[in-house]
Structure formats: C-alpha cells, structure tokens
Enzyme design. Sequence first.
Site, PDB file in Angstrom:
ATOM      1  N   PHE D  49       0.814  -0.871  -0.117  1.00 60.01           N
ATOM      2  CA  PHE D  49       0.185  -0.032   0.002  1.00 60.01           C
ATOM      3  C   PHE D  49       0.761   1.079   0.050  1.00 60.01           C
ATOM      4  O   PHE D  49       1.811   1.405   0.980  1.00 60.01           O
ATOM      5  CB  PHE D  49      -0.907   0.082   1.206  1.00 60.01           C
ATOM      6  CG  PHE D  49      -1.866  -0.913   1.406  1.00 60.01           C
ATOM      7  CD1 PHE D  49      -2.412  -1.554   0.434  1.00 60.01           C
ATOM      8  CD2 PHE D  49      -1.953  -1.699   2.621  1.00 60.01           C
ATOM      9  CE1 PHE D  49      -3.440  -2.666   0.408  1.00 60.01           C
ATOM     10  CE2 PHE D  49      -3.020  -2.836   2.741  1.00 60.01           C
ATOM     11  CZ  PHE D  49      -3.730  -3.394   1.698  1.00 60.01           C
ATOM     12  N   GLU D  50       0.650   2.195  -0.684  1.00 57.89           N
ATOM     13  CA  GLU D  50       1.495   3.415  -1.034  1.00 57.89           C
ATOM     14  C   GLU D  50       1.795   4.203  -0.084  1.00 57.89           C
ATOM     15  O   GLU D  50       2.779   4.694   0.238  1.00 57.89           O
ATOM     16  CB  GLU D  50       0.996   4.293  -2.032  1.00 57.89           C
ATOM     17  CG  GLU D  50      -0.420   4.993  -1.667  1.00 57.89           C
ATOM     18  CD  GLU D  50      -0.777   5.933  -2.337  1.00 57.89           C
ATOM     19  OE1 GLU D  50      -1.758   5.838  -3.267  1.00 57.89           O
ATOM     20  OE2 GLU D  50      -0.365   7.117  -2.160  1.00 57.89           O
ATOM     21  N   ILE D  51       0.989   4.052   1.300  1.00 57.02           N
ATOM     22  CA  ILE D  51       1.120   4.717   2.505  1.00 57.02           C
ATOM     23  C   ILE D  51       2.343   4.466   3.149  1.00 57.02           C
ATOM     24  O   ILE D  51       2.895   4.780   4.038  1.00 57.02           O
ATOM     25  CB  ILE D  51      -0.199   4.812   3.158  1.00 57.02           C
ATOM     26  CG1 ILE D  51      -0.236   5.832   4.388  1.00 57.02           C
ATOM     27  CG2 ILE D  51      -0.349   3.365   3.596  1.00 57.02           C
ATOM     28  CD1 ILE D  51      -1.575   5.895   5.109  1.00 57.02           C
TER      29      ILE D  51
END
Lengths: 299, 299, 252, 252
Positions: D49-51
């Site tokens: 997930f990019e976060i």
Amino acid sequence: MTKRTSLSEAVRSIPSGAHIGLSGFSITRCAMAFVREVIRLGIKNLTVSQCVGAMDTDMLVGAGAVDRLIYGGGSLDRFGLLANVNAGIETGTLLAEEYSSLSIAFRYLAGSLGLPFIPIRSLAGSDLLARIRERAGAEVAFVDDPFTKDRWLVLKPLVPDVSIMQVQTCDEEGNSWIMGPKWDSGEQVKASERTIVIAERVVPTELIRREPERCVIPNLLVSHVVELPYGAHPTSVYREYDYDADRIEGYVEATKSRDAFQAYLDAYVFGVKDHGEYLEKVGGMEKLESLRADPVLGY
Amino acid sequence: MTKRTSLSEAVRSIPSGAHIGLSGFSITRCAMAFVREVIRLGIKNLTVSQCVGAMDTDMLVGAGAVDRLIYGGGSLDRFGLLANVNAGIETGTLLAEEYSSLSIAFRYLAGSLGLPFIPIRSLAGSDLLARIRERAGAEVAFVDDPFTKDRWLVLKPLVPDVSIMQVQTCDEEGNSWIMGPKWDSGEQVKASERTIVIAERVVPTELIRREPERCVIPNLLVSHVVELPYGAHPTSVYREYDYDADRIEGYVEATKSRDAFQAYLDAYVFGVKDHGEYLEKVGGMEKLESLRADPVLGY
Amino acid sequence: MDYTPSELMAVSGARELQDRQVVAVGVGLPMVASLLAKRTHAPNMAILFEIGVIDSEPIHTGVGLADPRVWYRAKYLSSFVDILGTLLHRGRVDVGFLGGLEVDRYGNLNTTLVGDPKGKFRHMVGSGGANDIASCARKTIYIMRHEERKLRETISFITSPGYIEGGESRAKAGLVGGPSRVITDKAIFGFHPVTKRMSILSVHPENTIEDVVATMGFEPHIPEQVPFTEPPRPDQLKLIREEIDPERMYIG
Amino acid sequence: MDYTPSELMAVSGARELQDRQVVAVGVGLPMVASLLAKRTHAPNMAILFEIGVIDSEPIHTGVGLADPRVWYRAKYLSSFVDILGTLLHRGRVDVGFLGGLEVDRYGNLNTTLVGDPKGKFRHMVGSGGANDIASCARKTIYIMRHEERKLRETISFITSPGYIEGGESRAKAGLVGGPSRVITDKAIFGFHPVTKRMSILSVHPENTIEDVVATMGFEPHIPEQVPFTEPPRPDQLKLIREEIDPERMYIG
C-alpha cells in the site's frame, strides 16, 4: 533546552503567506487542532503542501486561509471527497498544483537532501503534467541523462517554511517518534526550514535515548513542541485513538454548503476558545475514551 | 516461503565477476563469515562496493578475490589501515574507485530509487574527483540545473548484483531488523538486485509483525537467509557482541607481509571447514561469551 | 604547564563552538573538543557522527566511529543519508570538525595518500565523510599535530578542499563555507579573508612565533599582534580527564 | 447466480495475480482481490500500500488506506518514498491494481475530474499513487463498474496514462508497462498487442457481448471467440464473505 509552548504561541510563529507542510493523510494524523487555531487567529494566504490531501488541508481551504495548494490529490477515504479543496479548484479561488503521491514525495526528498532537482518517471504522458507545466512551469523541466542520453522529467525541490507534524511521542527538545507508516512525514520534515511538533505526549529525553532507532525527527529540526492530547481529532492517530466517524460525517455534511460550513466553523472553531473546549464540545472524556486505540490492534 | 539455507549455498549463488555490496563499516557488522566462505570456495574477480571500506572488504582483497573496489575510503579505526586494500592500490593490482561516504551513499540512493543520476555538492575541487574522472569517467558527469542554470556534478546510480547484509534479527522470509546506526545498509540493500541476509538469529514472522517499524529490509528483496551466530566475528554487532580486539590485532599483524597473510588465511579460512570450526579455533564458547554485549550498553 | 598539548588543542577546539550549533565531527580530538563544548558552554549543540548518530553520551572511549561505545545513549540512530544528506548536504551543519594527515596553506586537506600519486606512494584512509563535510559545512575546523610533514607547502592529494588555490577559487568550484581554523599543538591559525592563506591567530603558551613557523612547511601570514592562546581551565581539564577521555586514548 | 458481480470482479482480479509477484494496490476491490489471491494460490505475493505498508493482514475492514485497520499485522511499515520510490520507481512492482472513475479505449485512467477541464467540471480525488503505479509498474490492472459514463470514448482528464493514443505512444512517452486488464462487472478486457485498443477477453456468465458493448461508451475490439468468465469457486466466496470483507464494504 525546552521548546514546549502553547498551541497558540506555536501558531503565532507562522506569518500569513507562509508555506506550510501538513502531516495528514486523508483522515489520519491530521493537524486538526493546529488548523483550528490557524483559523481562529486569522492567519491567511497560506501555501499548503502535502503528498495526499487530507482533512487538515480541506478545513483550512474551507476557512479561506489558503491561496495555493501543492498536493497529489486526496479524499476523506470512504467518508467523502475533499469538498472544500474541490470547490476551490472548481471555482478558481484556490490555485491548486496537482501532482501524484510520489512526485510530491520526491520533491520533498530533493528538498530534504539539498538536491537542486530530482528526476522522475511518473507524470509523463498525463494531463497532470500538462496542467503543471501550464500553471507551475518553473517547477518542472526536462534534463538529458548524461549517461544514457534519455530525456527525463525533473522536479524542483519543495521546501516548506514550516512543517506541522502530528506525532505520538516526543521529548521537550522535539526528538519525535512516529508510529505506523510515515507516508511523507519524514521527507517533509527534513525538507522544511523548521518543524512544529504537536504530540500526544511529551516524555523525558531519557526515554528517547532508550530507543533511538524509533526517532524520526531529530530535535535540531524542531522550533516548537506542543503537547496536545487528541490534537488530531476527529482523525486517527495510530496506536492512540481511532477516527471519530460521527464527527467526520458531520464535517462532510457541513461541506455541502457555504452556510453549513460557516456554521461548522462557528461551532467548532470560533465558538470554542481552545482545544480543551473543543474536546468538551465533541463529547468530552466519555467520547474520547471510546476512541482509545486497543493496544494490540493499534486502532 | 522459507529462504533459509546454508552459508555455503548462499555463497554459491554468487558467480565470479559479480558486483557485491558488503554491510561492514570499519570493524562493525562486517560480513566476515561470508568473506571466509567466498575465499574458501574460490570465487574471484569480484567488484566490491561499500560506503566506508571495512575489514570484510580488506580480507577479500587480501585473498585476491577482488578486481575492483568502489568505496569512500576506510580503515580499521584505531587498529590500523586497510592494509590489503592499500597495498592493492599502491601496487596497481586493485582497481580502486575512491569517493566520499556521501557520494557512495548517494549512488546507492539513486540506485535504490531508480533515479538515472543524482546531483551532489561533494567532490568538487578535490583530487578525488580528478581521479574518478580519469578512472571511471563514465560514472560522473556535469548537468546544468534547469532551474538556476548552476552546473552540478551528477553521479551514476550504483547497483550491486547482490548485497550481503549482516543483521541482528530476521524471519525465514528475510524480513530484517538492523539495530543501531545503519550507515549505508538501507540504501545498499534497496539498490541491489537482491540481498543475502546473514542473521544472528531467525525469528518467527509473528515477531516481525509485532514491530513492523523496525523492519529495514522487506523480504521481497531477499534471496537467501542464513542464520549464523557470530557471523561478523571478529567485528562487532551492536547489541549482540563486541569486536574481538585480540583477533583484529592479529589480523592487522598478519597484513604486514604476504607470507603472514597467507598463513592467516591458511589458519582461519582454509584450515577450518566451516564457521563452526572457525569459532572453535578463535576460542569457542568461552571467548564468545566474553564478547556478549551488555543489554544496557549495547556492546 | 599542568596540561598536555592535546588537552589545549581539545579546549581550543571547544572554544570555537557555540551553543545551538550543529557540528559534524570525526573521531579523536574533534570528538573530545565537541563533547567538552557540549558539557560546558554549548549544551544545546547537536553533535553528529556520519555513521548515523546524533548526541550520544559515551561513557567508555571508543576506537573509532564504528565502535558502539561511541553511540551510547544517542537520541537518534540513522544513516549516512540522514546525517550527511538531510543535515549536511541540505545545509544544516554549522561546523565540520576534522583531523587530517596533511594540510596546505589554503587549508586543503589530505587523508588519502603520502608520496607521489603518479609514482611511489602510501595509501592511507581516504575521505570517509571528510570530503563531504569540508565541501558542505558552513565552516570547517581542523585539528592536527604541528609538524613540517603535516603543514606542507604542497600536499600529495586534495581529499577535502579548503580554499583550493586561494582567493575566489573555492567559490568558483561551487562551494560555500571553507576552513576557519587549524588548531595544532603549537598554535591556532585562521585564514586571510581575501587571499585565503593561513594566518597565525595565537601561539600556545611557552611557544614562540619563530618556533611555530620554523616547524611548518610553509610560511603563514603573521599579523602584527599575535596573542598567546588562552590556557585550559581546571574544570575543562577535569571533564576531559575524568569523563570524556578517561582512558587517554585521544589525549596523549 | 450465487455470487454478486463484485465478488466475480474480485475473484477475476485475484486470478490475474501470480505467486511471488509484487503487487501495488489501492483500497477497495483491488485490495479484496489481492488478499484473496494471497490466501489462495499466491501466498508469497507481496501486497504494497503506497502509504508505507507491506503484507498487512486486516481482520476488520477499513474505510481506506488511511485506516489503521488496513495496516494491521503488517511486516513492514515505512513511507511513500520506500513503497513508491525504492520498490515501484526502482522497477520492482510486477502488478499495479487500481480502481478508476473513467477509462478510455487505450486504458488511460481518469480519477481527477468530470466535465470540461477548461470550463465547468467537478473535481474528484486526483492521483494519489495511481499515476505513479500506472507509470512505473510492469503492468496494471483496473477494476471498475461497467457503465457508459465510466468506459468512455473520451475521458475528461488523463490522470494515469494507459497506452495514451495507442500504438507506440506510451513507449514514446518514456514509459514501460501499461494496462493489461480492465475488469468490470460484465466482462474482462485486454489490450490488442499492436493497436493497444481495448479488446474483450471474456464476458461474465449471464451476460452477452451485445449487452457488454451496448453499455460502453466506445466499441472494443471483439475477437472471434469470446468465452465466459470462469465463475468464483465456493472457497473463494467463503474467504471473501467470512474473512476478507465480512462487513461487505467493498463487495456490494
């Protein structure tokens, strides 16, 4: 040397027209108490940057405090869109420079490392790039790779005047731990000229020295430390408290008209004298206790 | 998916002529058992890179396994110089490309991020740059900053075929914690095509999930996991064991002549069949216990 | 004299540092000087080690930056990229504090090799972070022994640039900052603001200008007035001897 | 039919993923599909997930990537620069898995605005990491509703490039990869290897090619043979319903 101060004093260190970076991502670790105080004190004409637009930014924009937004898009997750940001873009009252998550992160990274520019593969062939070149042409350029001769898009470093960092734990000098994923917080802080840390709790430096690998912000970057439990409410802080779904829904409802948003600001910003009164207004200890994170789950 | 294997099998995955990055810094977290096995198996013609040259590299060079070294200078701290590296440079048998700590770190960083090049302020006006341009001209160049028109030195990314990482703790998939300062380890691993992790201990993934902020190497970068207590001996591993001063002094003594160094290799590399026998030879459990780190001090 | 030349060097180095500064230091006398400053007049100074350490409080003397003794009680443990990139290269380091093998009249520093780089030479330690610090810090201080073979007319190799060929040549190479002091066991030097040549600022007690100049490989600029270096105070000596370097590893 | 269209979409998405792949996913159906693949045939797949999250194992459904429910039991918690920089931009992501507002025949994706960008428009969510994923992953899979206003002849804004104007135009923009599949609630599409126009691969059970085409804003390439999409297996449905999305937040 203690840098502990009140929220109000920390906010007063920011002149109207400054470029601030905010720590929020959508509905988590947003600098909400900070934003409420900025609005209360009438600081205006801000430039705001963050990788993914969040509730902190949306509220500042809704209050008319922001002239310019440099971001990578964003939302309030399934609660809704950034209605104030979107309205500002649609009506042209907000100058929005819209990138992607990585291109903002790379601009902060370049700022943090003192790089004059940073190459990136993203944005090519998109209307994002076309728009950025129209609106902010001086912040992107093309450079030929001297090794392969390929043409690369390069971005200018992004250097906020001050980064506003909502963290879980710090000491009075500003050495700070951020638990959970950090999104752009590390690069933003290191790019910024200085940082205001807003912490759930301030601990003795002795504790920081026990787990120095956890420290994400060294104190030499920090100008002010504000201890402010629930400072991100109604957004979440990992391992501290969950988002307050009712209050976020109320916010989303309020962004549906100018009048409703003004009423929201009157109630939750202008109608309370400080963060303590705000917390009472949104339900006090009973409500806040119900949001406390489970220590195993972290939410 | 377990990636656990023997040291020997991990080393055999590296062909002669490969570019390897090593995790050592001077006399700490050096990949010593790995280096002894490389020498034992006769792998040759390596290119080695690391920010600050360390005992792992010096021993490989002394054994004639290295053709090319890309580094930022180095020593054995107050124990002495990198005598084998220095001899190789002085006699011309080692092609050494000598940078500074940050310029190697930036080359790894560029490799880790997929940047085609990275600008740097260091090296300007130095003989280091003059030498690099003579010897490795294709790895540095000048680019005009499109924003300010200033001329900047840019470096080519550095991408080892495999990074050899001595760590404290990992799981069988390769998710790894590195305690203490990390020098160039993070950037080196992320730049490299793949990583061999050599760990003091392999723990259940369940434990890794409990403190995911500590994880420095995500398993998807790792090809082999080798559990090998005291794998960095005689160098130190923070929070695990101290350096073995007697043995480092013995090494320094051995680097004073070719014959002495050959005798050293005969005794500690060729004269033992594996790491277990090596540990017995250098004093066994009694000696090793005396090096165990104090849990408060970390050394 | 109730102190050693090394102690005077460390104290003189400490005196150059101010509270709240950010200082990048190498191991040895620069570390002793920085720890002394931090424990006396500069408690809010930040001490950075390139390996990724900020504000450690060693209680045992380490053999070098690679020794975990030197990282003890740090507030921040990170990486080269963090220390040398996000702090130094970003322009946040006020003072770089280095030792050296050879220095010339323009403050160019050699830690790479001695001899003829194109012929017969001995290779030493190279740069490490020294070149980065000398290139990027707002100013640099060197601490080294006062010997003719160390303070040289011509050095074998410029590892870390000072004022290069003097005058504007450092600025022309794209560098800000530059060396501000060279502290030896006989004297303290600065640099002439225009020519950028080394200049005597003070000579240590019981030394003479004549002796200082006679034991160098080049003639420094000599101002009309050259005071004696201020000697160490007893509290400074006590801190060095009892807490900072009790094993006398750096203070000979 | 004992499954919903969303369940079929998630299962079809999962089927596109292989063991040991590195997959960057957005929240919603892409996340359901990836978690399903990981719990069935692709246990060694890495889900990013990019976060800054790798391989979490959520037990409660989150409202988005910003919800700590989605980070639960992660193996690695880091940053945008780590996920989107050192993994994605470095070229280590095999599959990007995205949802979208509008897509055109060349797989260009719009998540920014609807309407006339120079006139009256409504701004939506913008890119987040979508542009980065579409630009840098080895291939990209989209999951979206099958509606004429979503599968459009002309989209209002290219947030994330597909094959741009078809043919070689993506490569000419300096990009590798490109969209490989568009999974809707009526059909699965691929892209013609030369023209890069969208092409029907399969239609879902109980749908017809005619209906699929009639409810799109452009005519896709229609091969001679168009099979039905394989329906979900009971074990897949059970996992989705009982473990991955028990609150049916994504699976309508």
